[in-house]
Design a protein around this motif. Structure first.
Motif: not given
Ligand SMILES: [Zn+2]
Length: 258
Positions: A85-86, A130, A133, A153
Motif C-alpha cells: 500500500t503506497t 499493488s 494507495v 498506486s
C-alpha cells in the motif's frame, strides 16, 4: 495468503511466528509444486495443471516480510508476491490494526519504506504488487477515488521500482464488478481476493482465490488447508463477509446521495 511473520505474545490473525512460517515453508518445499503467481497464472491460462500448484502472497507491505520472511523464503527457494500500500511505504499511514499499541505507537515502524521495497524486489523470486494507495474498503468510496486508489498506486510503485506492476490485491477482499472493471482498466494482469479455495483452469483472473494461513496452522492443519479440506467451511464464512461488504457499500451510497 500471509500478512506478517513476527514473534508476538498473543495470537494475531495476521501474524505467523518465524518458527511456524519456516515449518510451513519446509512443508511447501518438500511436498508441493511452489510457483510464482505469474507461473501459476500461466499454467491456469494454458489449462495444463497436471498437479496442484501453490503460490505464496503477502499483503500490506510489512517490514518483517523483508527482515524475517525473505531469508526463509530464500532458504527454501520459494517465490512470493508482496502487495504493498503506497501510503504505508511513504510512511504517512499505517495499517489501522497496527496504528497503536505495542508496534507502531512507540516509534517502531511496521511497514517497509521504499528503499526496503526495492530491496525486497531485488530478492530472487520476489515480486511487488499493488494493494492501493490508502487501503480503503473500495466499494464504499466514490468511483473517482476508487480509480485513483487502483491506478495511482500502480504508477507510483512502478516509478519507485523501475519495473512493471502486474498484480493487484483488493484491501480486505472488498470488491464488486465496479472494482474489477477499474482494475482491468488500470492495466493489471490479474487480481487476488480473499475468497478461499483453489483456482482451477477457467478461474476468474480478477477474483483469484486465496487461503489465509495463520499461526494456528500446525503441520497437520497446514496440510489439510492445502488439500482443500476447509474450503467448504471457509466458503460459507466468506459468503457472510461479502454480505456485510454489500450492506456497507449500499449504506455509503445512500449517505453520499445529496
Ligand atoms: Zn491489506
Amino acid at each position: 495468503m500471509y500478512h506478517r511473520v513476527a514473534q508476538t505474545r498473543e495470537f494475531d490473525q495476521l501474524i505467523v511466528s518465524p518458527r511456524r512460517f519456516e515449518a510451513q515453508m519446509s512443508i511447501l518445499a518438500a511436498r508441493h509444486r511452489v510457483v510464482s503467481l505469474g507461473e501459476g497464472l500461466q499454467a491456469l491460462r494454458d489449462g495444463r495443471l497436471r498437479e496442484p500448484m501453490v503460490a505464496v502472497t503477502f499483503d500490506d507491505g510489512y517490514l518483517d516480510n523483508l527482515e524475517v520472511a525473505a531469508p526463509i523464503l530464500q532458504r527454501y527457494s520459494i517465490p512470493a508476491t508482496v502487495f504493498v500500500t503506497t501510503r504505508f511505504c511513504d510512511q504517512s499511514a499505517v495499517h489501522p490494526r497496527y496504528a497503536e499499541g505495542e508496534q507502531g505507537a512507540n516509534g517502531l515502524r511496521v511497514h517497509l519504506d521504499w528503499n526496503q521495497v526495492r530491496a525486497l524486489a531485488d530478492v530472487p523470486g520476489l515480486e511487488i504488487g499493488s494493494h492501493t494507495v490508502s487501503h480503503p474498503y473500495l466499494q464504499t468510496v466514490p468511483e473517482a477515488r476508487a480509480r485513483q486508489e487502483i491506478l495511482d498506486s500502480r504508477l507510483q510503485i512502478e516509478r519507485e521500482l523501475g519495473r512493471p506492476v502486474r498484480y493487484f490485491c483488493y484491501p480486505s477482499g472488498d470488491l464488486g464488478s465496479r472494482e474489477v472493471a477499474l482494475v482491468r482498466e488500470a492495466g493489471y494482469e490479474a487480481a487476488v481476493s480473499v475468497a478461499p479455495g483453489r483456482n482451477r483452469p477457467g478461474a476468474d483472473f480478477w477474483r483469484l482465490r486465496r487461503t489465509e494461513i495463520t499461526d494456528r496452522d500446525d503441520d497437520r492443519a497446514f496440510a489439510l488447508k492445502l488439500s482443500g479440506a476447509f474450503d467448504a467451511l471457509h466458503g460459507l464464512l466468506h459468503v457472510r463477509r461479502q454480505r456485510r461488504f454489500a450492506r456497507a457499500a449500499a449504506r455509503s451510497r445512500t449517505l453520499s446521495k445529496p
